[in-house]
Design a protein around this motif. Structure first.
Motif, mmCIF file in Angstrom:
data_model
loop_
_atom_site.group_PDB
_atom_site.id
_atom_site.type_symbol
_atom_site.label_atom_id
_atom_site.label_comp_id
_atom_site.label_asym_id
_atom_site.label_seq_id
_atom_site.Cartn_x
_atom_site.Cartn_y
_atom_site.Cartn_z
ATOM 1 N N LEU A 1 0.803 -1.227 0.000
ATOM 2 C CA LEU A 1 0.000 0.000 0.000
ATOM 3 C C LEU A 1 0.837 1.280 0.000
ATOM 4 C CD1 LEU A 1 -2.748 1.385 0.091
ATOM 5 C CD2 LEU A 1 -2.759 1.052 2.580
ATOM 6 N N LEU B 1 1.053 3.969 -3.073
ATOM 7 C CA LEU B 1 0.488 5.273 -2.743
ATOM 8 C C LEU B 1 1.487 6.375 -3.066
ATOM 9 C CD1 LEU B 1 -1.842 6.899 -1.554
ATOM 10 C CD2 LEU B 1 -0.831 6.540 0.731
ATOM 11 N N ILE C 1 -6.420 -0.996 -2.243
ATOM 12 C CA ILE C 1 -7.343 -0.276 -1.364
ATOM 13 C C ILE C 1 -8.675 -1.005 -1.258
ATOM 14 C CG2 ILE C 1 -8.709 1.848 -1.115
ATOM 15 C CD1 ILE C 1 -6.346 3.353 -2.397
#
Length: 307
Positions: free
Chosen positions: A49, A53, A199
């Motif tokens: 993640l 990101l 996500i």
């Protein structure tokens, strides 16, 4: 399509196979050391993640992604859960039952799954390639031979259960991947697509984590956290980026897409070599090696058929 474009996608797919091999090796290592499979699977995506990101933020593409997710929330959650959650959780669990090279070999069923799913995903029987299907059957033959080579060393029920988990995962991965490709309609790049899938698969992982804590009374070990970081970086970030980019390069040509997906057979060789070096296993039996060779031959023939 241009041959140079297909060749580039094939090279990227093969590189992805090398980094994907770390998944099978480290999952087996964590299973052997007593790490719970739920943490081995979910921690990989938690590590992925922040990487994706940051990449998407640097490219200033986060807001378009969030807008796309908001507009298609249910589809994002469903196909992300299928493509990441229902793919990786069973694959990780299977490491408790089989050698990593055997898991990697059985995982090649995803090539057959991709061929079988094509006409249903694209709603057009023209997307079904007889040539690719026949060569995929060669890969299946290799998988069966490798499975039979383990009958004497692994309980048959255990072997079948582990194999069924991998085959289920083998359908989920191309299904989730192709459905998200169709869903974004070229509006998002590969990094946005991966971040969006991470996500939107988080609810699935959080539910599994609650089960591990409340029912299994399990928490991740320090060693497991370190090893899932390596899996997250090598397999989750590097390999997934390479493979998703390769499939997106040829997403407009279903034969070339099947060709790129077939490069993942290279995981078998990379995993076997890695397991012999890292886990110090003996060379598999002659039948297992024959099965492995048949899988590679099937991959090459499938690639030639797709040109």
């Amino acid at each position: 399509m241009k041959f140079q474009e297909l060749r580039k996608a094939m090279v990227l797919g093969t590189l992805a196979a090398f980094f994907f091999a770390f998944t099978f090796l480290l999952n087996k290592l964590m299973a052997a050391s007593g790490g719970h499979w739920i943490w081995s699977s979910s921690l990989r995506f938690y590590w992925m993640l922040p990487f994706f990101l940051v990449i998407v933020l640097i490219r200033k593409n986060l807001l378009p992604l969030l807008a796309h997710i908001k507009a298609n929330l249910l589809a994002w959650v469903i196909w992300s859960t299928v493509g990441f959650g229902l793919f990786y959780a069973p694959l990780t669990y299977s490491a408790s039952f089989s050698p990593s090279w055997l898991v990697a070999s059985t995982w090649q069923f995803t090539i057959i799954a991709g061929v079988l799913l094509a006409p249903f995903i694209y709603k057009n029987r023209a997307y079904f390639s007889i040539g690719n299907f026949l060569f995929s059957l060669i890969i299946l033959l290799g998988i069966i031979i490798m499975q039979l080579s383990q009958v004497a060393t692994i309980n048959t029920k255990t072997l079948m259960f582990g194999s069924s988990l991998i085959i289920f995962a083998a359908f989920c991965y191309p299904l989730g991947n192709r459905k998200t490709i169709l869903m974004i309609k070229g509006e998002l790049d590969v990094y946005q697509r991966i971040l969006g899938m991470i996500i939107c698969s988080l609810p699935f992982w959080l539910i599994l984590n609650l089960y591990a804590i409340l029912v299994e009374k399990s928490l991740p070990t320090a060693e497991q956290i370190q090893q899932t970081f390596i899996v997250g970086l090598f397999s989750g970030v590097i390999a997934t980026s390479l493979f998703f980019y390769a499939t997106q390069l040829v997403s407009h040509n279903h034969k070339a897409l099947a060709c790129v997906e077939s490069t993942q057979s290279g995981e078998v060789i990379f995993t076997l070599i890695g397991e012999m070096i890292i886990l110090h296993i003996a060379l598999p039996s002659l039948y297992a090696l024959i099965g492995m060779a048949i899988i590679i031959i099937g991959m090459i023939l499938s690639s030639l058929c797709s040109k």
